[in-house]
Write a protein that holds these residues in place. Sequence first.
Motif, PDB file in Angstrom:
ATOM      1  N   ALA A  29       0.847  -1.180   0.000  1.00  0.00           N
ATOM      2  CA  ALA A  29       0.000   0.000   0.000  1.00  0.00           C
ATOM      3  C   ALA A  29       0.889   1.239   0.000  1.00  0.00           C
ATOM      4  O   ALA A  29       1.699   1.427   0.918  1.00  0.00           O
ATOM      5  N   MET A  30       0.773   2.065  -1.043  1.00  0.00           N
ATOM      6  CA  MET A  30       1.480   3.345  -1.054  1.00  0.00           C
ATOM      7  C   MET A  30       0.514   4.413  -0.583  1.00  0.00           C
ATOM      8  O   MET A  30      -0.533   4.628  -1.201  1.00  0.00           O
ATOM      9  N   VAL A  31       0.838   5.076   0.521  1.00  0.00           N
ATOM     10  CA  VAL A  31      -0.043   6.056   1.138  1.00  0.00           C
ATOM     11  C   VAL A  31       0.713   7.357   1.356  1.00  0.00           C
ATOM     12  O   VAL A  31       1.946   7.372   1.471  1.00  0.00           O
ATOM     13  N   ARG A  32      -0.036   8.447   1.405  1.00  0.00           N
ATOM     14  CA  ARG A  32       0.591   9.752   1.637  1.00  0.00           C
ATOM     15  C   ARG A  32       0.853   9.991   3.115  1.00  0.00           C
ATOM     16  O   ARG A  32       1.822  10.662   3.472  1.00  0.00           O
ATOM     17  N   GLU A  33      -0.035   9.454   3.966  1.00  0.00           N
ATOM     18  CA  GLU A  33       0.113   9.580   5.411  1.00  0.00           C
ATOM     19  C   GLU A  33       0.013   8.189   6.029  1.00  0.00           C
ATOM     20  O   GLU A  33      -0.886   7.421   5.680  1.00  0.00           O
ATOM     21  N   PRO A  34       0.890   7.840   6.959  1.00  0.00           N
ATOM     22  CA  PRO A  34       0.835   6.496   7.551  1.00  0.00           C
ATOM     23  C   PRO A  34      -0.400   6.255   8.406  1.00  0.00           C
ATOM     24  O   PRO A  34      -0.862   5.126   8.533  1.00  0.00           O
ATOM     25  N   ALA A  35      -0.951   7.326   9.009  1.00  0.00           N
ATOM     26  CA  ALA A  35      -2.136   7.159   9.852  1.00  0.00           C
ATOM     27  C   ALA A  35      -3.308   6.662   9.008  1.00  0.00           C
ATOM     28  O   ALA A  35      -3.604   7.208   7.944  1.00  0.00           O
ATOM     29  N   ALA A  37      -3.541   3.843   7.434  1.00  0.00           N
ATOM     30  CA  ALA A  37      -3.163   2.999   6.300  1.00  0.00           C
ATOM     31  C   ALA A  37      -3.849   1.650   6.400  1.00  0.00           C
ATOM     32  O   ALA A  37      -4.020   1.107   7.493  1.00  0.00           O
ATOM     33  N   PRO A  38      -4.290   1.081   5.269  1.00  0.00           N
ATOM     34  CA  PRO A  38      -4.976  -0.213   5.299  1.00  0.00           C
ATOM     35  C   PRO A  38      -4.009  -1.346   5.608  1.00  0.00           C
ATOM     36  O   PRO A  38      -2.787  -1.203   5.487  1.00  0.00           O
ATOM     37  N   SER A  39      -4.556  -2.485   6.007  1.00  0.00           N
ATOM     38  CA  SER A  39      -3.742  -3.661   6.298  1.00  0.00           C
ATOM     39  C   SER A  39      -3.194  -4.239   5.002  1.00  0.00           C
ATOM     40  O   SER A  39      -3.953  -4.646   4.123  1.00  0.00           O
ATOM     41  N   ALA A  40      -1.872  -4.249   4.878  1.00  0.00           N
ATOM     42  CA  ALA A  40      -1.226  -4.727   3.661  1.00  0.00           C
ATOM     43  C   ALA A  40       0.000  -5.530   4.044  1.00  0.00           C
ATOM     44  O   ALA A  40       0.421  -5.560   5.209  1.00  0.00           O
ATOM     45  N   ASP A  41       0.600  -6.204   3.073  1.00  0.00           N
ATOM     46  CA  ASP A  41       1.836  -6.943   3.332  1.00  0.00           C
ATOM     47  C   ASP A  41       2.990  -5.991   3.591  1.00  0.00           C
ATOM     48  O   ASP A  41       3.924  -6.310   4.329  1.00  0.00           O
ATOM     49  N   LEU A  42       2.923  -4.811   2.968  1.00  0.00           N
ATOM     50  CA  LEU A  42       3.946  -3.790   3.141  1.00  0.00           C
ATOM     51  C   LEU A  42       3.290  -2.440   2.927  1.00  0.00           C
ATOM     52  O   LEU A  42       2.425  -2.300   2.060  1.00  0.00           O
ATOM     53  N   THR A  43       3.691  -1.437   3.701  1.00  0.00           N
ATOM     54  CA  THR A  43       3.196  -0.073   3.524  1.00  0.00           C
ATOM     55  C   THR A  43       4.384   0.849   3.278  1.00  0.00           C
ATOM     56  O   THR A  43       5.381   0.791   4.008  1.00  0.00           O
ATOM     57  N   VAL A  44       4.278   1.656   2.233  1.00  0.00           N
ATOM     58  CA  VAL A  44       5.312   2.660   1.954  1.00  0.00           C
ATOM     59  C   VAL A  44       4.633   4.019   1.904  1.00  0.00           C
ATOM     60  O   VAL A  44       3.482   4.145   1.496  1.00  0.00           O
ATOM     61  N   VAL A  45       5.345   5.039   2.348  1.00  0.00           N
ATOM     62  CA  VAL A  45       4.777   6.378   2.462  1.00  0.00           C
ATOM     63  C   VAL A  45       5.412   7.268   1.396  1.00  0.00           C
ATOM     64  O   VAL A  45       6.639   7.399   1.334  1.00  0.00           O
ATOM     65  N   ALA A  46       4.558   7.872   0.561  1.00  0.00           N
ATOM     66  CA  ALA A  46       5.064   8.782  -0.467  1.00  0.00           C
ATOM     67  C   ALA A  46       3.925   9.632  -0.987  1.00  0.00           C
ATOM     68  O   ALA A  46       2.821   9.135  -1.216  1.00  0.00           O
ATOM     69  N   ASP A  47       4.200  10.907  -1.181  1.00  0.00           N
ATOM     70  CA  ASP A  47       3.293  11.797  -1.890  1.00  0.00           C
ATOM     71  C   ASP A  47       3.543  11.575  -3.377  1.00  0.00           C
ATOM     72  O   ASP A  47       4.683  11.702  -3.852  1.00  0.00           O
ATOM     73  N   ALA A  48       2.492  11.226  -4.130  1.00  0.00           N
ATOM     74  CA  ALA A  48       2.667  10.901  -5.546  1.00  0.00           C
ATOM     75  C   ALA A  48       3.228  12.061  -6.351  1.00  0.00           C
ATOM     76  O   ALA A  48       3.774  11.849  -7.441  1.00  0.00           O
TER      77      ALA A  48
END
Length: 304
Positions: A29-35, A37-48
Amino acid sequence: MRVLIAGATGVLGRSLLPLLRARGHHVTAMVREPAGAPSADLTVVADALDRDAVRAALLVARPDVVVHQLSALTDRGPLGFEVTARLRTEGTANLLTAAREAGARRIVAQSIAFGTAPVGDPVLTEDAPLYLDAPDEDWARTVQAIAELERLVVGTEGISDVALRYGTLYGPGTWYARDGAIGALVAAGKMRLPETAGGITSFVHVEDAAQAAVLAVESDATGTFNVTDDDPAEGSAWLPEFAAQLGGPTPRTIPADLAGRLLGWFTAYQLTELRGASNDRARLSLDWKPSRPSWRGGMVDDER
């Protein structure tokens, strides 16, 4: 496969992520804010819109497939058409550049089925021209951004490509949910119906849209595909039926020449001029069909 979802917290991303994991894919899951974030195998934080951050995120994830579900639209309405346009242009370019460097072999991107110009048949295919010169500035910007997204994605050298043109989404978390931007207006009797309401909307339930994305991830098909249900409907049909499903009053009729002023440009356009979208290509090439072939009787039933 290793799949990265950009826009994993959006209405489609939230539906898509568990479907992909249930089919055995490793999902980032690529998200802009970690708060939140959905349940995923891996979460990465980045503003597109941050090219370096996107590159770093994809180099960590090393996805086989990138799924682009980025927008700045919420169930309460748009946070900004301009931001969404930038996500569809700059954000898409950043994802593609990073995807190539990270070794991704495929990209599946979110587009819209209702960006076609209001000319020709009532229901149009993917080959119909886009409404690039729409008289409304926000809608022209939106369609131009979609055209650029598809130009960047479709035919990308070295990466197989799919642009999914979703119809008007309904279901939980969408504008047409009971508490969504449109649903709340209709339920309160605040939506008016032009006396001539022949514009055609092609709907699709959010879960059917997510299922199409799953098939696109796993398919070898490339190109642009309309993802809509089988029942394109004129405004004179769907709006009163939607009001009834919500338990709201029958929409009051207004003169067609006042629709733009009373409803806003896009809503008036949707109800009076919009063309529907054929889903034949997605059925044939993606082996997809909507589990809800029609919006009739079920736009809000699953929320009760």
